[in-house]
Write a protein that holds these residues in place. Structure first.
Motif, PDB file in Angstrom:
ATOM      1  N   TYR A  77       3.696   1.384  -2.307  1.00 16.30           N
ATOM      2  CA  TYR A  77       3.451   0.672  -1.212  1.00 16.30           C
ATOM      3  C   TYR A  77       3.996   1.025   0.120  1.00 16.30           C
ATOM      4  CZ  TYR A  77       1.663  -2.402  -4.954  1.00 16.30           C
ATOM      5  OH  TYR A  77       1.158  -2.707  -5.928  1.00 16.30           O
ATOM      6  N   THR A  92      -5.266  -1.285   0.972  1.00 20.34           N
ATOM      7  CA  THR A  92      -4.339  -2.379   0.551  1.00 20.34           C
ATOM      8  C   THR A  92      -3.565  -2.702   2.022  1.00 20.34           C
ATOM      9  OG1 THR A  92      -4.351  -1.841  -1.701  1.00 20.34           O
ATOM     10  CG2 THR A  92      -2.416  -2.967  -0.692  1.00 20.34           C
ATOM     11  N   ILE A 112       0.104  -4.823   3.008  1.00 22.67           N
ATOM     12  CA  ILE A 112       1.152  -5.022   2.521  1.00 22.67           C
ATOM     13  C   ILE A 112       1.998  -6.037   3.687  1.00 22.67           C
ATOM     14  CG2 ILE A 112       3.488  -4.370   1.777  1.00 22.67           C
ATOM     15  CD1 ILE A 112       0.729  -1.717   1.463  1.00 22.67           C
ATOM     16  N   ILE A 163       0.867  -8.826  -0.925  1.00 23.92           N
ATOM     17  CA  ILE A 163       0.236  -7.522  -1.216  1.00 23.92           C
ATOM     18  C   ILE A 163      -1.317  -8.257  -1.194  1.00 23.92           C
ATOM     19  CG2 ILE A 163      -0.356  -5.545  -2.256  1.00 23.92           C
ATOM     20  CD1 ILE A 163       2.388  -5.339  -2.943  1.00 23.92           C
TER      21      ILE A 163
END
Length: 298
Positions: A234, A279, A281, A293
């Protein structure tokens, strides 16, 4: 997954105050339920999802009542207090499974030498967005991983469920409908496989090379990764206190229909985030004690 494997019910996320939590979750695009007060000194403002799971931001509303509850052996309040003393006022303290028989769960935990306290029965008033209220009753059975002093785990049996319409509370500006995964970290995930397999009542899938474990529940998955794997995946650097002492609940993964729409909402609401591999985060902040997330629906 065995027929006995239980679904995720909710996650407990301690906060320093419910006002801060409500402000934070609304800025993230969530609809926040009215404050619910427990009879043992804690209170919450839950976020309900369409998949039936929910988040429970939890605050200490009456310190004297909470103190008395701990002295009387209330494992829920004791677990919350222990977590706050070890980690802080904002965090991610507990994973909760749904069950039809908390007493049987307690017996199973005791047989495995992982019982985390006495079974807890309690009732409280619940209110929907229209103001309609009813009394809900619960029975909780607790488990503890002796190698992980910070978090606690329990199952929740709904002994009495009032007819309260939560549909309005399940619609969110960020369009989240589902909690797709929960992520924990541990320096050595496999050391906790036995405890987690007993708690989840299913066998872990081990990932070759990384040491990561995955547990497939009926409605989501739970992943256990090393801090290094989590950081690399991440693009974040987690704090030193988050890399020690066994299991640490670390992140909640939500499913959204479009990443760009979620990013636009966060920009408008002043939410800092990191974009990585389709994505978003969102790091922990006041009122939000875990990494959140957001992943695009496959």
């Amino acid at each position: 997954m065995s027929p006995q494997t239980k679904p995720l019910d909710h996650l407990v996320l301690p906060v320093s105050g419910l006002d801060e939590a409500q402000t934070r979750y609304r800025a993230l695009g969530f609809t926040v339920a009215p404050v619910g007060v427990h009879p043992f000194g804690t209170a919450n403002c839950c976020i309900y999802l369409e998949d039936g799971t929910f988040l429970e931001p939890l605050a200490v509303a009456d310190a004297e009542l909470a103190e008395r509850a701990v002295a009387e052996g209330n494992a829920f309040v004791a677990g919350d207090r222990s977590y706050r003393e070890r980690v802080g006022q904002d965090g991610f303290a507990a994973i909760v499974l749904g069950t039809n028989d908390a007493n049987a769960d307690a017996a199973r935990f005791e047989a495995a030498a992982m019982q985390g306290g006495d079974v807890l029965d309690f009732s409280r008033e619940v209110v929907d967005k229209t103001g309609k209220s009813g009394t809900a009753s619960f029975r909780l059975a607790f488990a503890r991983d002796l190698q992980s002093p910070a978090p606690f785990f329990f199952t929740c049996e709904r002994v009495k469920t009032p007819k309260v319409d939560r549909s309005a509370l399940q619609h969110h500006r960020n369009r989240v409908t589902r909690l797709s995964a929960v992520v924990l970290t541990a320096p050595e995930p496999r050391l906790h496989a036995g405890f987690l397999e007993t708690f989840f009542d299913c066998t872990a899938n081990a990932e070759e090379g990384s040491g990561s474990l995955t547990f497939s529940l009926p409605n989501t998955e739970v992943r256990v990764e090393t801090p290094d794997v989590f950081s690399e995946k991440y693009g974040v650097e987690i704090g030193q206190h988050d890399t020690a002492e066994g299991l640490r609940p670390m992140a909640v993964v939500f499913e959204v229909p479009e990443i760009d729409a979620t990013a636009s909402l966060f920009k408008a609401d002043g939410i800092a985030y990191l974009a990585r591999n389709n994505t978003l985060i969102v790091p922990p902040a006041t009122g939000q004690g875990a990494y959140f997330i957001f992943e695009a629906r496959a």
